[in-house]
Design a protein around this motif. Structure first.
Motif, mmCIF file in Angstrom:
data_model
loop_
_atom_site.group_PDB
_atom_site.id
_atom_site.type_symbol
_atom_site.label_atom_id
_atom_site.label_comp_id
_atom_site.label_asym_id
_atom_site.label_seq_id
_atom_site.Cartn_x
_atom_site.Cartn_y
_atom_site.Cartn_z
ATOM 1 N N SER A 154 13.555 -13.368 -25.081
ATOM 2 C CA SER A 154 12.294 -13.038 -24.405
ATOM 3 C C SER A 154 11.923 -14.113 -23.381
ATOM 4 N N ALA A 155 12.169 -15.381 -23.718
ATOM 5 C CA ALA A 155 11.878 -16.467 -22.779
ATOM 6 C C ALA A 155 12.753 -16.373 -21.537
ATOM 7 N N LEU A 156 14.019 -16.044 -21.744
ATOM 8 C CA LEU A 156 14.948 -15.942 -20.618
ATOM 9 C C LEU A 156 14.599 -14.750 -19.724
ATOM 10 N N CYS A 157 14.286 -13.615 -20.331
ATOM 11 C CA CYS A 157 13.919 -12.428 -19.552
ATOM 12 C C CYS A 157 12.631 -12.671 -18.764
ATOM 13 N N THR A 158 11.681 -13.352 -19.383
ATOM 14 C CA THR A 158 10.423 -13.670 -18.706
ATOM 15 C C THR A 158 10.681 -14.575 -17.501
ATOM 16 N N LEU A 163 11.083 -14.998 -11.638
ATOM 17 C CA LEU A 163 11.911 -15.479 -10.533
ATOM 18 C C LEU A 163 12.230 -14.344 -9.568
ATOM 19 N N ALA A 164 12.573 -13.168 -10.104
ATOM 20 C CA ALA A 164 12.979 -12.033 -9.273
ATOM 21 C C ALA A 164 11.854 -11.560 -8.361
ATOM 22 N N HIS A 308 8.311 -5.732 -25.437
ATOM 23 C CA HIS A 308 8.077 -6.940 -24.633
ATOM 24 C C HIS A 308 8.280 -6.539 -23.184
ATOM 25 N N ARG A 309 7.281 -6.762 -22.375
ATOM 26 C CA ARG A 309 7.271 -6.264 -20.998
ATOM 27 C C ARG A 309 8.523 -6.627 -20.224
ATOM 28 N N TRP A 310 8.885 -7.907 -20.239
ATOM 29 C CA TRP A 310 9.984 -8.349 -19.384
ATOM 30 C C TRP A 310 11.346 -8.046 -19.993
ATOM 31 N N MET A 311 11.447 -8.027 -21.314
ATOM 32 C CA MET A 311 12.705 -7.615 -21.940
ATOM 33 C C MET A 311 13.007 -6.156 -21.612
ATOM 34 N N SER A 312 11.999 -5.294 -21.761
ATOM 35 C CA SER A 312 12.225 -3.871 -21.487
ATOM 36 C C SER A 312 12.510 -3.630 -20.007
ATOM 37 N N LYS A 313 11.871 -4.411 -19.138
ATOM 38 C CA LYS A 313 12.156 -4.263 -17.702
ATOM 39 C C LYS A 313 13.603 -4.646 -17.403
ATOM 40 N N CYS A 314 14.068 -5.733 -18.015
ATOM 41 C CA CYS A 314 15.475 -6.109 -17.846
ATOM 42 C C CYS A 314 16.389 -4.977 -18.317
#
Length: 440
Positions: A154-158, A163-164, A308-314
C-alpha cells in the motif's frame, strides 16, 4: 573458464554446505505437508479419486526426498510433458561427463542442475497424480507472502500514484531520481525469496522506500546510469509515433517483489521511458515463490479488489495495460529447463529471437544470475560480460540480491575484503547489484 560446482564440492566443510544441503529436504517436507493438508479439498472436489491422488503424490515426494538425502542416482523423467525429452537428454549429457561406471547423483552433479531437477520432479509428482495434476503446491505460501506484505504494498502504490499525477511536470533530473528510487525498490524486493527461507515467511513488513538511503552502501555494483542512458533516449524521442522502446523483464518471485516490478514497469510507461513492457514468467510452479501466469493475473486482480484507493487504482491500470497490450506476459519452457542462458540460442531459438526485439532486458533475482553466469566459481573481478559466455540477445541488466556464492564484476580486492569481514556476504541477501552489460 571457471567450472560449475557440485553440491558437495561447493559447500563441503562449511556451515553453508549443511544449510543448503538441508534446505531442499525441508522444501520437500513442506510440499508433502501442503498436499496432505489439502486432502479434504481433494476429496470434496474429486471424491475417492482425489484421495488416491493425494496418496500417490505424497509417495512420489517422499521417494524423491529419500533419493536426495541418500545421494541416489538422478533418474529419467517419465511424465508426458513437452520438456521431458529435453530433461532426459540433459541427464544423458551429464552421464557423458563421467566414467562408464559412474552415474550422475544428487551430491556429485552440478548444483544448479540438481536444484532445478528437484523442482521439475515435484511437478512430475503432481502431473502423474490426476485429477490433482493442476495443483500448485507452492500457491499457499506465495499468497500468504503477498497478504503479509500489505503494508509495504500500500505504501509503494501510494508513492507511485502520487508520483504519476505529477510526472508530466517533473524535470528530467526528477524523473531520473524517481527511476533510480523505484529501481532500488525492485532490487530490494528480491530479498523476499521463499526458496531461500525453505518456504517460511519472508515477506516485506514495512515500506522499503524509507530504507533506500541506508541500503545504498550495500549495492556492490550500481550501473543505474547505464540504464538511464538507454531509457532517457526513448523519453526524448517519445513524440515520434513510430518510436517504440521495448523493455523485457524476466521475473523472479511472486508476492511483494512482483508488485515492485509492476510498479517499476508502470513508471517506465507513465514517464515515457518505455512504450511497451514484456514480462517473462515460469510455465510451472518453480523455486517455491517464482511467478507463474496464474500468480501474475492473481496479483493484479488482488490489487483491483483491494479496499485501498491507490492499490485498486494500480490494479485497474495494470489490467488495462494488459488489455491494451502495452504489457505482454510470456511464459516459455526454457525458463524451467536446466540449461544456462548461453545455450538459449541453440535450445530455444524462438525465445532468443524474441529477446532480440528488446531495447533492454532486466533479469530479476538470484536464479537468473546463476544461469546468466553458469553458476561457476568465477574470480570476483571477471567482467560480467565475460561471464555471460556470449549470451547477449540485447543490452541486459541483472537486478539481484546476493543469495548464492557467485559474484563477478567487482573491483579488485572488493570480494576478498567482504569475505574477510562478512563470511556470508554472498548468501545473506544483505548485498545487491544492478549490473549492466551492453551489446558487444
Amino acid at each position: 573458464m571457471a567450472v560449475p560446482c557440485s553440491l558437495s564440492a561447493k559447500f563441503k566443510g562449511s556451515f553453508a554446505y549443511f544449510t543448503v544441503k538441508d534446505r531442499l529436504p525441508q522444501i520437500l517436507t513442506r510440499v508433502i505437508d501442503t498436499v496432505h493438508r489439502n486432502k479434504s479439498k481433494f476429496l470434496e472436489e474429486y471424491g475417492e479419486e482425489g484421495m488416491e491422488a493425494e496418496k500417490k503424490a505424497i509417495a512420489a515426494f517422499s521417494k524423491l526426498r529419500n533419493e536426495l538425502q541418500t545421494d541416489k542416482a538422478v533418474l529419467l523423467l517419465t511424465d508426458p510433458l513437452p520438456d521431458t525429452e529435453l530433461w532426459n537428454q540433459y541427464l544423458e549429457y551429464q552421464q557423458t561427463l563421467l566414467s562408464a561406471e559412474e552415474q550422475p547423483s544428487w551430491f556429485t552433479s552440478p548444483w544448479l542442475y540438481v536444484e532445478c531437477y528437484m523442482y521439475r520432479r515435484i511437478h512430475e509428482g503432481i502431473v502423474l497424480s490426476p485429477p490433482i495434476c493442476s495443483f500448485d503446491v507452492f500457491k499457499e505460501g506465495k499468497d500468504e507472502s503477498f497478504f503479509q506484505s500489505q503494508q509495504a504494498i500500500s505504501a509503494l502504490c501510494t508513492f507511485f500514484q502520487e508520483l504519476a499525477k505529477e510526472i508530466k511536470d517533473r524535470s528530467e533530473e526528477q524523473v531520473k531520481e524517481a527511476f533510480f528510487k523505484l529501481l532500488q525498490v525492485s532490487l530490494w524486493g528480491n530479498k523476499c525469496d521463499l526458496s531461500i527461507s525453505s518456504g517460511e515467511d519472508n515477506s516485506q513488513k514495512c515500506s522499503p522506500l524509507n530504507s533506500l538511503a541506508a541500503l545504498q552502501p550495500c549495492i556492490l555494483v550500481d550501473d543505474s546510469e547505464c540504464l538511464w542512458s538507454i531509457l532517457s533516449h526513448s523519453r526524448k524521442t517519445s513524440n515520434c509515433k513510430e518510436s517504440v522502446t521495448r523493455i523485457d523483464v524476466v521475473l523472479d518471485n511472486a508476492g511483494f517483489e512482483l508488485v515492485t516490478d509492476l510498479v517499476l514497469a508502470d513508471f517506465l510507461l507513465t514517464s515515457k521511458l518505455a512504450t511497451e513492457i514484456h514480462f517473462h514468467g515460469k510455465c510451472i510452479p518453480w523455486f517455491v515463490s517464482d511467478t507463474t501466469k496464474s500468480d501474475f493475473r492473481w496479483t493484479i486482480q488482488q490489487l483491483r479488489a483491494a479496499n485501498h484507493r491507490w492499490m485498486s487504482k494500480c490494479g485497474n491500470n495494470w489490467d488495462g495495460n494488459l488489455k491494451k497490450q502495452v504489457w505482454v506476459y510470456h511464459d516459455h519452457l526454457f525458463w524451467t529447463l536446466p540449461y544456462e542462458f548461453c545455450e538459449m540460442a541453440q535450445v530455444a531459438p524462438d525465445l532468443y529471437t524474441e529477446l532480440q526485439k528488446s531495447d533492454l532486458v532486466l533479469f530479476k533475482g538470484d536464479l537468473n544470475y546463476r544461469k546468466l553466469t553458469g553458476d561457476r566459481k568465477w574470480d570476483f573481478t571477471v567482467p560480467f560480460s565475460q561471464a555471460l559466455n556470449r549470451f547477449h540477445p540485447a543490452p541486459l541488466c541483472s537486478i539481484r540480491t546476493l543469495k548464492a556464492d557467485i559474484q563477478v564484476g567487482l573491483k579488485s580486492g572488493q570480494g576478498e575484503q567482504l569475505t574477510s569481514s562478512e563470511p556470508t556476504w554472498m548468501t545473506s541477501g544483505k548485498y545487491g547489484v544492478i549490473q549492466f552489460s551492453a551489446l558487444a
